[in-house]
Scaffold this motif. Structure first.
Motif, short mmCIF file in Angstrom:
data_model
loop_
_atom_site.label_atom_id
_atom_site.label_comp_id
_atom_site.label_asym_id
_atom_site.label_seq_id
_atom_site.Cartn_x
_atom_site.Cartn_y
_atom_site.Cartn_z
N ARG A 90 0.83 -1.21 0.00
CA ARG A 90 0.00 0.00 0.00
C ARG A 90 0.86 1.26 0.00
NH1 ARG A 90 -5.32 1.29 3.39
NH2 ARG A 90 -5.55 3.44 2.72
N LEU A 91 1.92 1.28 0.81
CA LEU A 91 2.81 2.43 0.85
C LEU A 91 3.49 2.62 -0.50
CD1 LEU A 91 4.37 4.71 2.27
CD2 LEU A 91 5.99 2.97 3.06
N LEU A 92 4.02 1.55 -1.07
CA LEU A 92 4.71 1.65 -2.34
C LEU A 92 3.76 2.16 -3.43
CD1 LEU A 92 7.35 1.25 -3.88
CD2 LEU A 92 6.65 -1.12 -4.29
N ARG A 93 2.57 1.60 -3.50
CA ARG A 93 1.59 2.02 -4.52
C ARG A 93 1.22 3.49 -4.34
NH1 ARG A 93 1.03 0.73 -9.34
NH2 ARG A 93 2.47 2.09 -8.78
N SER A 94 0.96 3.90 -3.10
CA SER A 94 0.60 5.30 -2.82
C SER A 94 1.73 6.24 -3.22
CB SER A 94 0.27 5.49 -1.34
OG SER A 94 -0.87 4.75 -0.98
N PHE A 95 2.96 5.84 -2.87
CA PHE A 95 4.10 6.69 -3.19
C PHE A 95 4.34 6.77 -4.69
CE2 PHE A 95 8.67 7.38 -3.80
CZ PHE A 95 8.69 8.71 -3.38
N LEU A 96 4.26 5.64 -5.37
CA LEU A 96 4.47 5.64 -6.83
C LEU A 96 3.39 6.46 -7.53
CD1 LEU A 96 5.56 1.94 -7.41
CD2 LEU A 96 7.03 3.99 -7.44
N ASP A 97 2.16 6.37 -7.07
CA ASP A 97 1.09 7.20 -7.64
C ASP A 97 1.37 8.68 -7.42
OD1 ASP A 97 -0.23 4.90 -8.47
OD2 ASP A 97 -1.74 4.98 -6.86
N HIS A 98 1.81 9.03 -6.22
CA HIS A 98 2.15 10.42 -5.90
C HIS A 98 3.29 10.91 -6.80
CE1 HIS A 98 3.22 14.00 -3.60
NE2 HIS A 98 4.46 13.56 -3.64
#
Length: 156
Positions: A90-98
């Motif tokens: 979840r953190l990785l996906r959120s960060f990559l989206d950001h």
């Protein structure tokens, strides 16, 4: 002991009052960062340190260096008691989206060859191995794998 996240998980930039939690999260890393290292990251003009919070408490973090359309992920960790519950994903996906929304088109990182869980996480996000640095890490000595993710540029 493992803790299943119970509250709402919120992604956002880290703050100065997160430093103690960040040090605790990173404590079992082979080369843990100091409170000063995290504080220094918080002083950069463009936020480079992001967290995932549960009930206002930082439980995972990512640190990156963004250089135009590229970025290097330099530190990534989930609190030990929160591992194996999808928080890293979840953190990785959120960060990559950001990052993609900010114009980043490619992400790079390095990981210990023996860090099977991290390699699986990054592989599931689409990172691929581009290079191997033999004997790069010490304690124990092992290769570093350099990984790259080509991100889709945001349109419109």
């Amino acid at each position: 002991m493992s803790v299943k996240p119970g509250g709402d998980l919120v992604f956002g930039p880290a703050h100065a009052d997160d430093v103690d939690a960040l040090v605790a999260i990173d404590a079992d890393s082979p080369r843990p960062w100091t409170a000063q290292a995290f504080s220094t990251e918080l002083e950069v003009e463009t936020p480079a340190l992001f967290v995932l919070r549960e009930s206002a408490q930082a439980v995972a973090f990512v640190v990156a260096r963004i250089h135009g359309p590229e970025m290097d992920i330099v530190n990534f960790a989930v609190a030990p008691v929160y591992r194996r519950h999808g928080l890293g994903r979840r953190l990785l996906r959120s960060f990559l989206d950001h990052a993609a929304a900010s114009g980043v088109e490619a992400a790079f990182l390095e990981v210990r060859e023996g860090n099977v869980e991290a390699r699986a996480l990054y592989g599931s996000a689409g990172f691929t191995e581009t290079q191997r640095r033999r004997g790069f890490y010490e304690g124990p000595q092992e290769d570093a794998l350099l990984l790259r993710l080509q991100m889709s540029p945001m349109i419109g």
